[in-house]
Design a protein around this motif. Structure first.
Motif, PDB file in Angstrom:
ATOM      1  N   HIS A 245      -5.806 -16.178 -15.633  1.00  0.00           N
ATOM      2  CA  HIS A 245      -4.512 -15.600 -15.975  1.00  0.00           C
ATOM      3  C   HIS A 245      -3.892 -14.767 -14.853  1.00  0.00           C
ATOM      4  N   CYS A 246      -4.485 -14.811 -13.691  1.00  0.00           N
ATOM      5  CA  CYS A 246      -3.960 -14.081 -12.541  1.00  0.00           C
ATOM      6  C   CYS A 246      -2.781 -14.862 -11.940  1.00  0.00           C
ATOM      7  N   ALA A 247      -1.703 -14.170 -11.624  1.00  0.00           N
ATOM      8  CA  ALA A 247      -0.570 -14.820 -10.969  1.00  0.00           C
ATOM      9  C   ALA A 247      -0.951 -15.138  -9.532  1.00  0.00           C
ATOM     10  N   CYS A 248      -0.740 -16.378  -9.125  1.00  0.00           N
ATOM     11  CA  CYS A 248      -1.054 -16.820  -7.762  1.00  0.00           C
ATOM     12  C   CYS A 248       0.221 -17.313  -7.093  1.00  0.00           C
ATOM     13  N   LEU A 249       0.609 -16.618  -6.039  1.00  0.00           N
ATOM     14  CA  LEU A 249       1.841 -16.923  -5.328  1.00  0.00           C
ATOM     15  C   LEU A 249       1.524 -17.396  -3.919  1.00  0.00           C
ATOM     16  N   PHE A 250       2.242 -18.401  -3.465  1.00  0.00           N
ATOM     17  CA  PHE A 250       2.106 -18.863  -2.093  1.00  0.00           C
ATOM     18  C   PHE A 250       3.262 -18.344  -1.264  1.00  0.00           C
TER      19      PHE A 250
ATOM     20  N   ARG B  41       0.837  -1.212   0.000  1.00  0.00           N
ATOM     21  CA  ARG B  41       0.000   0.000   0.000  1.00  0.00           C
ATOM     22  C   ARG B  41       0.866   1.254   0.000  1.00  0.00           C
ATOM     23  N   TRP B  42       1.940   1.238   0.786  1.00  0.00           N
ATOM     24  CA  TRP B  42       2.843   2.395   0.842  1.00  0.00           C
ATOM     25  C   TRP B  42       3.426   2.698  -0.532  1.00  0.00           C
ATOM     26  N   GLU B  43       3.613   1.654  -1.333  1.00  0.00           N
ATOM     27  CA  GLU B  43       4.169   1.827  -2.676  1.00  0.00           C
ATOM     28  C   GLU B  43       3.105   2.203  -3.706  1.00  0.00           C
ATOM     29  N   GLY B  44       1.859   2.337  -3.252  1.00  0.00           N
ATOM     30  CA  GLY B  44       0.803   2.814  -4.135  1.00  0.00           C
ATOM     31  C   GLY B  44      -0.049   1.740  -4.792  1.00  0.00           C
ATOM     32  N   TYR B  45       0.135   0.491  -4.408  1.00  0.00           N
ATOM     33  CA  TYR B  45      -0.674  -0.579  -4.978  1.00  0.00           C
ATOM     34  C   TYR B  45      -2.047  -0.635  -4.312  1.00  0.00           C
ATOM     35  N   GLU B  46      -3.052  -0.995  -5.086  1.00  0.00           N
ATOM     36  CA  GLU B  46      -4.373  -1.243  -4.516  1.00  0.00           C
ATOM     37  C   GLU B  46      -4.351  -2.666  -3.965  1.00  0.00           C
ATOM     38  N   VAL B  47      -4.447  -2.779  -2.658  1.00  0.00           N
ATOM     39  CA  VAL B  47      -4.304  -4.073  -1.993  1.00  0.00           C
ATOM     40  C   VAL B  47      -5.539  -4.356  -1.155  1.00  0.00           C
ATOM     41  N   HIS B  48      -6.032  -5.569  -1.267  1.00  0.00           N
ATOM     42  CA  HIS B  48      -7.117  -6.038  -0.417  1.00  0.00           C
ATOM     43  C   HIS B  48      -6.589  -7.253   0.335  1.00  0.00           C
ATOM     44  N   GLY B  49      -6.917  -7.373   1.588  1.00  0.00           N
ATOM     45  CA  GLY B  49      -6.470  -8.509   2.385  1.00  0.00           C
ATOM     46  C   GLY B  49      -7.652  -9.204   3.033  1.00  0.00           C
ATOM     47  N   TYR B  50      -7.646 -10.508   2.977  1.00  0.00           N
ATOM     48  CA  TYR B  50      -8.743 -11.299   3.539  1.00  0.00           C
ATOM     49  C   TYR B  50      -8.176 -12.464   4.337  1.00  0.00           C
ATOM     50  N   THR B  51      -8.822 -12.757   5.443  1.00  0.00           N
ATOM     51  CA  THR B  51      -8.417 -13.906   6.243  1.00  0.00           C
ATOM     52  C   THR B  51      -9.419 -15.051   6.126  1.00  0.00           C
TER      53      THR B  51
ATOM     54  N   LYS C 111     -10.714  -7.578  -9.819  1.00  0.00           N
ATOM     55  CA  LYS C 111      -9.905  -8.472 -10.656  1.00  0.00           C
ATOM     56  C   LYS C 111      -8.422  -8.135 -10.482  1.00  0.00           C
ATOM     57  N   PRO C 112      -7.782  -8.735  -9.482  1.00  0.00           N
ATOM     58  CA  PRO C 112      -6.372  -8.432  -9.228  1.00  0.00           C
ATOM     59  C   PRO C 112      -5.454  -9.055 -10.275  1.00  0.00           C
ATOM     60  N   GLN C 113      -4.252  -8.531 -10.372  1.00  0.00           N
ATOM     61  CA  GLN C 113      -3.247  -9.101 -11.261  1.00  0.00           C
ATOM     62  C   GLN C 113      -2.412 -10.164 -10.553  1.00  0.00           C
ATOM     63  N   ILE C 114      -2.303 -10.037  -9.235  1.00  0.00           N
ATOM     64  CA  ILE C 114      -1.535 -10.988  -8.431  1.00  0.00           C
ATOM     65  C   ILE C 114      -2.326 -11.310  -7.167  1.00  0.00           C
ATOM     66  N   ILE C 115      -2.331 -12.572  -6.807  1.00  0.00           N
ATOM     67  CA  ILE C 115      -2.930 -13.000  -5.542  1.00  0.00           C
ATOM     68  C   ILE C 115      -1.837 -13.702  -4.748  1.00  0.00           C
ATOM     69  N   ILE C 116      -1.648 -13.271  -3.508  1.00  0.00           N
ATOM     70  CA  ILE C 116      -0.670 -13.887  -2.618  1.00  0.00           C
ATOM     71  C   ILE C 116      -1.444 -14.670  -1.565  1.00  0.00           C
ATOM     72  N   LEU C 117      -1.154 -15.949  -1.475  1.00  0.00           N
ATOM     73  CA  LEU C 117      -1.864 -16.842  -0.566  1.00  0.00           C
ATOM     74  C   LEU C 117      -0.924 -17.409   0.482  1.00  0.00           C
ATOM     75  N   ASP C 118      -1.470 -17.677   1.648  1.00  0.00           N
ATOM     76  CA  ASP C 118      -0.731 -18.393   2.678  1.00  0.00           C
ATOM     77  C   ASP C 118      -0.892 -19.880   2.378  1.00  0.00           C
ATOM     78  N   TRP C 119       0.214 -20.598   2.289  1.00  0.00           N
ATOM     79  CA  TRP C 119       0.148 -22.017   1.972  1.00  0.00           C
ATOM     80  C   TRP C 119      -0.205 -22.817   3.221  1.00  0.00           C
ATOM     81  N   LEU C 120      -1.298 -23.532   3.152  1.00  0.00           N
ATOM     82  CA  LEU C 120      -1.705 -24.440   4.217  1.00  0.00           C
ATOM     83  C   LEU C 120      -1.607 -25.841   3.653  1.00  0.00           C
TER      84      LEU C 120
END
Length: 87
Positions: free
Chosen positions: A63-68, A13-23, A36-45
């Motif tokens: 086509h969204c990048a999904c990173l764990f 967010r500090w770098e200016g990205y639109e970020v949403h966080g969900y638990t 419609k995000p371009q990247i999704i960062i997930l916690d690996w369970l």
């Protein structure tokens, strides 16, 4: 957990990205109906939860990048994440 989520998203967010966080999976899937995000960062369970969620994301956003992100850097965990469709 909310604390780890905040540590991850605040610098973005500090770098200016639109970020949403969900638990919660339900909230995140509902958000993907209108956002419609371009990247999704997930916690690996290491369970069906992560792979199931990733499959749902891939159906909505193929086509969204999904990173764990994980504290588990074992070869088995990495292979499982990649096999489940992670980038």
């Amino acid at each position: 957990d909310p604390d780890s989520l905040a540590i991850l998203i605040e610098p973005l967010r500090w770098e200016g990205y639109e970020v949403h966080g969900y638990t919660e999976e339900k909230e995140a899937l509902e958000a993907l109906q209108f956002w419609k995000p371009q990247i999704i960062i997930l916690d690996w369970l290491p369970s069906a939860t992560s792979t199931s969620f990733l499959q749902k994301v891939r159906q909505t956003l193929p086509h969204c990048a999904c990173l764990f992100v994980s504290g588990n850097s074992s070869t088995e965990a990495i292979i499982e994440a990649l096999d489940s469709g992670a980038d």
